[in-house]
Design a protein around this motif. Structure first.
Motif, PDB file in Angstrom:
ATOM      1  N   VAL A 332       0.855  -1.188   0.000  1.00  0.00           N
ATOM      2  CA  VAL A 332       0.000   0.000   0.000  1.00  0.00           C
ATOM      3  C   VAL A 332       0.893   1.240   0.000  1.00  0.00           C
ATOM      4  O   VAL A 332       1.703   1.443   0.909  1.00  0.00           O
ATOM      5  N   VAL A 333       0.750   2.058  -1.038  1.00  0.00           N
ATOM      6  CA  VAL A 333       1.519   3.296  -1.166  1.00  0.00           C
ATOM      7  C   VAL A 333       0.579   4.472  -0.914  1.00  0.00           C
ATOM      8  O   VAL A 333      -0.416   4.641  -1.629  1.00  0.00           O
ATOM      9  N   VAL A 334       0.873   5.259   0.122  1.00  0.00           N
ATOM     10  CA  VAL A 334       0.035   6.403   0.470  1.00  0.00           C
ATOM     11  C   VAL A 334       0.704   7.676  -0.043  1.00  0.00           C
ATOM     12  O   VAL A 334       1.861   7.954   0.277  1.00  0.00           O
ATOM     13  N   LEU A 335      -0.034   8.448  -0.836  1.00  0.00           N
ATOM     14  CA  LEU A 335       0.463   9.709  -1.389  1.00  0.00           C
ATOM     15  C   LEU A 335      -0.304  10.858  -0.748  1.00  0.00           C
ATOM     16  O   LEU A 335      -1.540  10.862  -0.732  1.00  0.00           O
ATOM     17  N   ASN A 336       0.426  11.828  -0.225  1.00  0.00           N
ATOM     18  CA  ASN A 336      -0.187  12.978   0.426  1.00  0.00           C
ATOM     19  C   ASN A 336      -0.611  13.993  -0.635  1.00  0.00           C
ATOM     20  O   ASN A 336       0.242  14.654  -1.254  1.00  0.00           O
ATOM     21  N   THR A 337      -1.905  14.120  -0.855  1.00  0.00           N
ATOM     22  CA  THR A 337      -2.383  15.033  -1.899  1.00  0.00           C
ATOM     23  C   THR A 337      -2.170  16.501  -1.543  1.00  0.00           C
ATOM     24  O   THR A 337      -2.374  17.380  -2.394  1.00  0.00           O
ATOM     25  N   GLU A 338      -1.743  16.798  -0.305  1.00  0.00           N
ATOM     26  CA  GLU A 338      -1.422  18.166   0.075  1.00  0.00           C
ATOM     27  C   GLU A 338       0.021  18.521  -0.295  1.00  0.00           C
ATOM     28  O   GLU A 338       0.421  19.685  -0.191  1.00  0.00           O
ATOM     29  N   SER A 339       0.762  17.499  -0.721  1.00  0.00           N
ATOM     30  CA  SER A 339       2.147  17.731  -1.133  1.00  0.00           C
ATOM     31  C   SER A 339       2.172  18.138  -2.601  1.00  0.00           C
ATOM     32  O   SER A 339       1.461  17.548  -3.431  1.00  0.00           O
ATOM     33  N   PRO A 340       2.979  19.130  -2.992  1.00  0.00           N
ATOM     34  CA  PRO A 340       2.968  19.620  -4.379  1.00  0.00           C
ATOM     35  C   PRO A 340       3.450  18.593  -5.406  1.00  0.00           C
ATOM     36  O   PRO A 340       3.149  18.738  -6.596  1.00  0.00           O
ATOM     37  N   VAL A 582      -8.764  -1.510   0.445  1.00  0.00           N
ATOM     38  CA  VAL A 582      -7.587  -2.329   0.130  1.00  0.00           C
ATOM     39  C   VAL A 582      -7.999  -3.764  -0.149  1.00  0.00           C
ATOM     40  O   VAL A 582      -7.485  -4.405  -1.087  1.00  0.00           O
ATOM     41  N   ARG A 583      -8.931  -4.298   0.607  1.00  0.00           N
ATOM     42  CA  ARG A 583      -9.387  -5.676   0.349  1.00  0.00           C
ATOM     43  C   ARG A 583     -10.129  -5.749  -0.983  1.00  0.00           C
ATOM     44  O   ARG A 583      -9.979  -6.710  -1.737  1.00  0.00           O
ATOM     45  N   PHE A 584     -10.905  -4.720  -1.274  1.00  0.00           N
ATOM     46  CA  PHE A 584     -11.612  -4.668  -2.551  1.00  0.00           C
ATOM     47  C   PHE A 584     -10.628  -4.571  -3.722  1.00  0.00           C
ATOM     48  O   PHE A 584     -10.736  -5.296  -4.709  1.00  0.00           O
TER      49      PHE A 584
END
Length: 671
Positions: A332-340, A582-584
């Motif tokens: 699981v890769v989490v990307l912070n959408t508040e980061s430019p 994630v399970r889906f």
């Protein structure tokens, strides 16, 4: 040399000739030599004839075997043992020679000589194969008769029941077929003790698997559509799922999905034949394939919505850990959408990362779309709606919609309370106006009416009392306020904070009998509250996608995994959203290259069949999502699930008290 025939001999030969002629239509049970031989010159049958027929059958010469055994059954000068062997061999040879009706007649001849023959494996196997060759109508009739005959051996009756089930699904009766199979399984459990039960059930598994292999894709898909997370581990659904996985494995693009399905089935351990699953699973494992996925989450991890992002990622981590323990590796890769640079990071993810969860905010999704990333990966947004025409084509939703909320409220009030007329009182902002229009549209589509619609200025609380009085058509009778509204429920699409201030104005004008309908916004305002004044909200309900008070297998598993990770807090909707996503996503099984929106929509039918921690999501054939919602009532410490019967009784009592007050006001002495 002149042949001399006795009268009895002539009659016997004529009878045999008649039987032979009658069999020409496809059901010949006896084969007659072309040149009759009289008793005077007939030679005794050599004992080696049985061996000759058996040898012919072994080497695959079924025609010769059928002829030899058939001739023996017509003779009168053989021993009972030879005759029994002849009928046995004739039945098996006729079936192998694709003469099923002759084989079935031969089996009856065999059973006449040995009444217990139909309890034997050779007899039953020959019968089963012959039944598969005759017409569907006749085989169902014959099988139904055997299945219902309690005097026949159980093993034979079980095979007859399986034939009945097969003919049912071939005729389109899917539910009837599944019921027959379930009944078979239950009856098999009562046969011959534990060991016998396992043997019978193992045979049922193998027979059903063989039948499914021969079925067409459309039938298997219909049967597979009945498989749910709750029934997947038991017969007949586990065998149906096994066949679905076998077919997926046959297609290169479906091998990974097949492996994930087989891994789930292996965890259930509900196969009486331990080798059956391995026939499909082992080749995939030997190929070196691993059930692994990469899933991206585009979430606000900082800023005003950072807390929500962390909750979603916490649920995603719980799903990742849970799946890893079952042999399915998910990164699981989490990307912070508040980061430019979040879009750059998303674009740089490896190609096996096909599915993206999120974003949570409309502007973030718009940025991804402008960058062209929605054409490279399948986005399942955490948004209540997408622009017209985009859903199921450009991206998908993994979130509750306004439609879901309105439909849940209308379904409850109409079906459980009998409400047919509504009023709508909404703020004069864009959200309030849109929800008011949607509610009116859906209500009318369901045959109900919206008797009154009125708006109030969001920031001018001093005007709300006057508007509330006008909304309920209040009039004064002998100094008492008596509302004249004819509708029975009021839709209030506003935040809990504003609704808390608005509703007392309705009560001020005597309107206490309305069912008050809120939106999911109420949940946000009530969550975590410890002291809420709900005196005016005894008849209030609102929808939500998370029901922490209702135990479910998935919800319990999530809570347990969180506790094991050292997080004692009970999960909420946002945590459940990440967990379910994630399970889906791990069930989607999209190929790295060449996938299309149509392919996503097709695979959604299978991916959605899982145990949900939150309200279950469903997708239509064109990729439009809807969610099952729960209904809640405000309480002094938050909210609780609505109990329809209790709510209806409270509504009836409130209406009775209201009518009594109105009558009292009408007869009161004016002051």
């Amino acid at each position: 040399m002149q042949h001399v025939f006795s009268r009895a001999t002539v009659l016997a030969l004529l009878a045999l000739m008649v039987l032979s002629a009658a069999g020409c239509g496809g059901k010949r049970s006896i084969i007659i030599p072309q040149e009759p031989v009289t008793p005077q010159v007939q030679q005794p049958v050599r004992r080696s004839a049985l061996d000759e027929g058996s040898e012919a059958l072994k080497r695959g010469d079924a025609a010769t075997a059928e002829r030899i055994f058939g001739m023996m059954t017509a003779r009168t000068d053989i021993t009972p043992e030879e005759r029994l062997g002849a009928w046995r061999g004739y039945s098996m040879a006729a079936e192998a020679n694709a003469h099923p009706n002759l084989a079935l007649d031969g089996l009856e001849g065999w059973r006449r000589l040995d009444p217990a023959a139909d309890a034997g494996q050779d007899w039953q196997d020959t019968w089963y194969r012959a039944m598969s060759r005759i017409s569907r109508t006749e085989s169902r009739q014959r099988a139904t008769a055997v299945f219902g005959d309690a005097a026949r051996p159980w093993g034979l009756r079980a095979q007859a029941g399986l034939i009945v089930a097969t003919r049912q699904w071939e005729g389109g009766d899917i539910s009837g077929s599944l019921q027959t199979l379930s009944n078979l399984w239950s009856q098999a459990g009562a046969q011959a003790g534990a060991a016998g039960s396992q043997s019978f059930r193992a045979a049922l598994e193998n027979r059903l698997f063989d039948e499914l292999k021969r079925s067409d894709n459309a039938t298997v898909e219909q049967l597979a559509a009945t498989v749910t997370p709750e029934n997947e581990g038991r017969y007949p659904y586990n065998i149906i799922e096994l066949e679905s996985a076998r077919r997926m494995a046959a297609a290169n693009a479906g091998s990974l999905r097949a492996l994930e399905t087989l891994t789930r089935l292996q965890r259930s351990g509900n196969f009486n034949d331990p080798n059956l699953l391995g026939t499909v699973l082992t080749p995939l494992e030997q190929s070196g394939m691993r059930a692994s996925r990469t899933v991206a989450l585009a979430l606000p991890m900082t800023g005003a919505f950072g807390n929500i992002g962390w909750k979603i990622s916490r649920g995603a981590g719980a799903a990742q850990w849970e799946l890893s323990r079952t042999g399915v590796e998910v990164e699981v890769v989490v990307l912070n959408t508040e980061s430019p640079d979040w879009l750059d990071k998303l674009a740089a993810l490896p190609p096996q990362c096909v599915v993206v969860g999120g974003p949570l905010r409309t502007n973030s999704f718009g940025a991804a779309k402008e960058r062209g990333l929605t054409g490279q990966r399948a986005f399942f947004t955490f948004l209540p709606q997408l622009d017209g025409g985009e859903e199921g084509r450009v991206a998908w939703r993994f979130f509750t919609s306004p439609d879901d909320q309105v439909n849940a409220l209308l379904g409850f009030t109409q079906d459980a309370l009998g409400v047919t007329s509504y009023g709508v009182l909404h703020p004069d902002d864009a959200f309030g106006g849109k929800m008011a229009s949607l509610f009116a549209e859906r209500a009318r589509a369901r045959g109900a009416s919206v008797a009154s619609t009125m708006s109030y200025p969001t920031g001018k609380h001093q005007e709300w009392n006057r508007i509330a009085g006008s909304f309920v058509k209040v009039r004064t009778i002998n100094s008492y306020p008596v509302p004249g509204a004819t509708f029975e429920a009021t839709f209030l699409p506003d935040s809990w904070k504003n609704t808390e201030m608005l509703v007392p104005n309705l009560f001020f004008h005597g309107e206490d009998r309305q069912v008050l309908l809120g939106t999911a916004l109420w949940e946000q305002g009530l969550a975590g509250q410890k002291s809420v004044d709900v005196r005016n909200f005894g008849l209030a309900v609102f929808p939500g996608a998370w029901n922490g008070a209702q135990a479910t297998p998935a919800g319990d598993a999530l809570a347990r995994t969180l506790r094991e990770a050292g997080n004692p807090d009970a999960p909420d909707f946002w945590v459940g959203l990440g967990y379910d996503f994630v399970r889906f996503a791990s069930n989607m099984g999209l190929p790295e290259k060449g996938w299309t929106p149509a392919e996503v929509n097709r695979r959604l039918a299978d991916a959605q069949r899982m145990q949900w921690a939150m309200g279950a999501l469903h997708w239509s054939a064109d990729g439009h999502a809807s969610q099952d919602l729960f209904l809640f009532a405000p309480t002094s410490d938050g909210f609780k699930p609505v109990e329809p019967t209790e709510f209806r009784q409270k509504l009836e009592r409130t209406r009775e008290r209201h009518e009594a007050r109105a009558k009292a006001a009408a007869t009161a002495t004016p002051q």
